[in-house]
Design a protein around this motif. Structure first.
Motif, PDB file in Angstrom:
ATOM      1  N   ARG A   2       5.603  21.027  56.042  1.00 21.05           N
ATOM      2  CA  ARG A   2       4.966  22.108  55.291  1.00 21.05           C
ATOM      3  C   ARG A   2       5.830  23.373  55.266  1.00 21.05           C
ATOM      4  O   ARG A   2       6.654  23.584  56.139  1.00 21.05           O
ATOM      5  CB  ARG A   2       3.616  22.426  55.909  1.00 21.05           C
ATOM      6  CG  ARG A   2       2.640  21.252  55.794  1.00 21.05           C
ATOM      7  CD  ARG A   2       1.243  21.618  56.183  1.00 21.05           C
ATOM      8  NE  ARG A   2       0.690  22.683  55.377  1.00 21.05           N
ATOM      9  CZ  ARG A   2       0.110  22.523  54.189  1.00 21.05           C
ATOM     10  NH1 ARG A   2       0.027  21.344  53.659  1.00 21.05           N
ATOM     11  NH2 ARG A   2      -0.385  23.547  53.541  1.00 21.05           N
ATOM     12  N   ASN A   3       5.579  24.206  54.248  1.00 20.96           N
ATOM     13  CA  ASN A   3       6.170  25.540  54.143  1.00 20.96           C
ATOM     14  C   ASN A   3       7.703  25.550  54.207  1.00 20.96           C
ATOM     15  O   ASN A   3       8.298  26.099  55.120  1.00 20.96           O
ATOM     16  CB  ASN A   3       5.607  26.453  55.239  1.00 20.96           C
ATOM     17  CG  ASN A   3       4.112  26.581  55.156  1.00 20.96           C
ATOM     18  OD1 ASN A   3       3.556  26.796  54.096  1.00 20.96           O
ATOM     19  ND2 ASN A   3       3.452  26.434  56.289  1.00 20.96           N
ATOM     20  N   VAL A   4       8.326  24.924  53.217  1.00 24.76           N
ATOM     21  CA  VAL A   4       9.780  24.838  53.175  1.00 24.76           C
ATOM     22  C   VAL A   4      10.306  25.735  52.055  1.00 24.76           C
ATOM     23  O   VAL A   4       9.855  25.646  50.909  1.00 24.76           O
ATOM     24  CB  VAL A   4      10.250  23.380  52.952  1.00 24.76           C
ATOM     25  CG1 VAL A   4      11.768  23.315  52.852  1.00 24.76           C
ATOM     26  CG2 VAL A   4       9.736  22.484  54.064  1.00 24.76           C
ATOM     27  N   ARG A  24      10.250  37.976  60.857  1.00 20.79           N
ATOM     28  CA  ARG A  24       8.844  38.334  60.645  1.00 20.79           C
ATOM     29  C   ARG A  24       7.869  37.166  60.797  1.00 20.79           C
ATOM     30  O   ARG A  24       6.681  37.373  60.967  1.00 20.79           O
ATOM     31  CB  ARG A  24       8.679  38.984  59.284  1.00 20.79           C
ATOM     32  CG  ARG A  24       9.106  40.435  59.387  1.00 20.79           C
ATOM     33  CD  ARG A  24       9.756  40.958  58.147  1.00 20.79           C
ATOM     34  NE  ARG A  24      10.295  42.286  58.385  1.00 20.79           N
ATOM     35  CZ  ARG A  24      11.525  42.523  58.815  1.00 20.79           C
ATOM     36  NH1 ARG A  24      12.336  41.528  59.112  1.00 20.79           N
ATOM     37  NH2 ARG A  24      11.954  43.755  58.992  1.00 20.79           N
ATOM     38  N   ASP A  25       8.375  35.965  60.752  1.00 21.59           N
ATOM     39  CA  ASP A  25       7.533  34.772  60.874  1.00 21.59           C
ATOM     40  C   ASP A  25       7.400  34.392  62.351  1.00 21.59           C
ATOM     41  O   ASP A  25       7.958  33.411  62.814  1.00 21.59           O
ATOM     42  CB  ASP A  25       8.135  33.621  60.064  1.00 21.59           C
ATOM     43  CG  ASP A  25       7.309  32.350  60.134  1.00 21.59           C
ATOM     44  OD1 ASP A  25       6.110  32.431  60.476  1.00 21.59           O
ATOM     45  OD2 ASP A  25       7.876  31.281  59.855  1.00 21.59           O
ATOM     46  N   ARG A  26       6.643  35.172  63.057  1.00 22.27           N
ATOM     47  CA  ARG A  26       6.503  34.974  64.513  1.00 22.27           C
ATOM     48  C   ARG A  26       5.774  33.683  64.864  1.00 22.27           C
ATOM     49  O   ARG A  26       5.908  33.170  65.963  1.00 22.27           O
ATOM     50  CB  ARG A  26       5.795  36.180  65.114  1.00 22.27           C
ATOM     51  CG  ARG A  26       6.665  37.419  65.023  1.00 22.27           C
ATOM     52  CD  ARG A  26       6.069  38.610  65.756  1.00 22.27           C
ATOM     53  NE  ARG A  26       6.964  39.739  65.636  1.00 22.27           N
ATOM     54  CZ  ARG A  26       6.816  40.709  64.750  1.00 22.27           C
ATOM     55  NH1 ARG A  26       5.798  40.687  63.910  1.00 22.27           N
ATOM     56  NH2 ARG A  26       7.675  41.710  64.696  1.00 22.27           N
ATOM     57  N   ARG A  27       4.985  33.167  63.929  1.00 28.41           N
ATOM     58  CA  ARG A  27       4.265  31.915  64.179  1.00 28.41           C
ATOM     59  C   ARG A  27       5.132  30.687  63.897  1.00 28.41           C
ATOM     60  O   ARG A  27       4.730  29.563  64.177  1.00 28.41           O
ATOM     61  CB  ARG A  27       2.992  31.854  63.327  1.00 28.41           C
ATOM     62  CG  ARG A  27       1.983  32.937  63.713  1.00 28.41           C
ATOM     63  CD  ARG A  27       0.762  32.890  62.828  1.00 28.41           C
ATOM     64  NE  ARG A  27       1.137  33.321  61.475  1.00 28.41           N
ATOM     65  CZ  ARG A  27       0.416  33.133  60.383  1.00 28.41           C
ATOM     66  NH1 ARG A  27      -0.733  32.499  60.473  1.00 28.41           N
ATOM     67  NH2 ARG A  27       0.815  33.563  59.212  1.00 28.41           N
ATOM     68  N   GLY A  28       6.302  30.906  63.329  1.00 31.81           N
ATOM     69  CA  GLY A  28       7.212  29.795  63.052  1.00 31.81           C
ATOM     70  C   GLY A  28       6.720  28.849  61.978  1.00 31.81           C
ATOM     71  O   GLY A  28       6.966  27.645  62.046  1.00 31.81           O
ATOM     72  N   PRO A 128      18.846  31.524  69.049  1.00 29.75           N
ATOM     73  CA  PRO A 128      19.291  30.130  68.904  1.00 29.75           C
ATOM     74  C   PRO A 128      18.167  29.160  68.545  1.00 29.75           C
ATOM     75  O   PRO A 128      18.399  28.178  67.839  1.00 29.75           O
ATOM     76  CB  PRO A 128      19.872  29.800  70.280  1.00 29.75           C
ATOM     77  CG  PRO A 128      20.196  31.113  70.896  1.00 29.75           C
ATOM     78  CD  PRO A 128      19.227  32.107  70.330  1.00 29.75           C
ATOM     79  N   GLU A 129      16.938  29.435  68.973  1.00 28.48           N
ATOM     80  CA  GLU A 129      15.828  28.529  68.677  1.00 28.48           C
ATOM     81  C   GLU A 129      15.491  28.481  67.184  1.00 28.48           C
ATOM     82  O   GLU A 129      14.818  27.561  66.722  1.00 28.48           O
ATOM     83  CB  GLU A 129      14.580  28.877  69.505  1.00 28.48           C
ATOM     84  CG  GLU A 129      14.020  30.251  69.260  1.00 28.48           C
ATOM     85  CD  GLU A 129      14.570  31.340  70.188  1.00 28.48           C
ATOM     86  OE1 GLU A 129      13.901  32.373  70.309  1.00 28.48           O
ATOM     87  OE2 GLU A 129      15.648  31.166  70.764  1.00 28.48           O
ATOM     88  N   TRP A 130      15.949  29.462  66.430  1.00 30.44           N
ATOM     89  CA  TRP A 130      15.719  29.453  64.989  1.00 30.44           C
ATOM     90  C   TRP A 130      16.425  28.282  64.311  1.00 30.44           C
ATOM     91  O   TRP A 130      16.010  27.837  63.241  1.00 30.44           O
ATOM     92  CB  TRP A 130      16.167  30.757  64.362  1.00 30.44           C
ATOM     93  CG  TRP A 130      15.274  31.933  64.634  1.00 30.44           C
ATOM     94  CD1 TRP A 130      14.024  31.924  65.190  1.00 30.44           C
ATOM     95  CD2 TRP A 130      15.576  33.295  64.352  1.00 30.44           C
ATOM     96  NE1 TRP A 130      13.531  33.205  65.261  1.00 30.44           N
ATOM     97  CE2 TRP A 130      14.456  34.064  64.762  1.00 30.44           C
ATOM     98  CE3 TRP A 130      16.666  33.951  63.801  1.00 30.44           C
ATOM     99  CZ2 TRP A 130      14.403  35.450  64.625  1.00 30.44           C
ATOM    100  CZ3 TRP A 130      16.625  35.333  63.671  1.00 30.44           C
ATOM    101  CH2 TRP A 130      15.492  36.074  64.062  1.00 30.44           C
ATOM    102  N   ALA A 131      17.490  27.799  64.898  1.00 30.98           N
ATOM    103  CA  ALA A 131      18.264  26.702  64.282  1.00 30.98           C
ATOM    104  C   ALA A 131      17.383  25.482  64.000  1.00 30.98           C
ATOM    105  O   ALA A 131      17.625  24.772  63.017  1.00 30.98           O
ATOM    106  CB  ALA A 131      19.444  26.326  65.174  1.00 30.98           C
ATOM    107  N   ALA A 132      16.388  25.240  64.827  1.00 29.88           N
ATOM    108  CA  ALA A 132      15.505  24.096  64.647  1.00 29.88           C
ATOM    109  C   ALA A 132      14.649  24.201  63.393  1.00 29.88           C
ATOM    110  O   ALA A 132      14.062  23.216  62.953  1.00 29.88           O
ATOM    111  CB  ALA A 132      14.608  23.935  65.880  1.00 29.88           C
TER     112      ALA A 132
END
Length: 136
Positions: A2-4, A24-28, A128-132
């Motif tokens: 979802r949400n791509v 800003r997307d703290r919920r990921g 670094p966790e954003w890479a996922a």
């Protein structure tokens, strides 16, 4: 999935928008993929959309759906902001402006984005966790 958000991976402005959204997307909730990548190219082909000109953001509600709902240009921007929630929900007020008018402004920015913002120069992500959250 979802949400791509599919974006021009070579555009400086587009990559700045992605980093803005990541912060800003703290919920990921959002996932990202360059329009030039395999995931976006397969989606574009399946939907009969242009696979060579990357002048539009494409936001897909559910990439795995049999008939995915997607948004282009200004509709994509407004849908992304709505899903971010919080103060960003107030951007919905721009929906009163006809899409043809909103998209005219969008296309003007799209046409001049390389001139103003240049080509994207890769640099490490802030977290670094954003890479996922990125797809091929």
């Amino acid at each position: 999935m979802r949400n791509v958000l599919f974006y021009d991976g070579e555009c400086g402005l587009c990559n700045a928008v992605v980093r803005f959204l990541l912060r800003r997307d703290r919920r990921g909730l959002l996932r990202f993929a360059p329009l030039q990548g395999a995931t976006a190219q397969a989606f574009l082909r399946n939907q009969g959309l242009d696979t060579a000109h990357f002048d539009s953001l494409v936001f897909v509600d559910d990439l795995s759906a049999a008939a995915p709902i997607y948004f282009l240009r200004s509709n994509a921007v407004l849908e992304i902001l709505r899903r971010l929630g919080g103060v960003w929900r107030f951007s919905a007020i721009f929906r009163v402006i006809p899409p043809s008018v909103r998209d005219l402004a969008y296309r003007l920015v799209a046409r001049t984005r390389y001139l103003i913002f240049g080509v994207y120069r890769p640099r490490p992500l802030e977290k670094p966790e954003w890479a996922a959250r990125f797809l091929e």
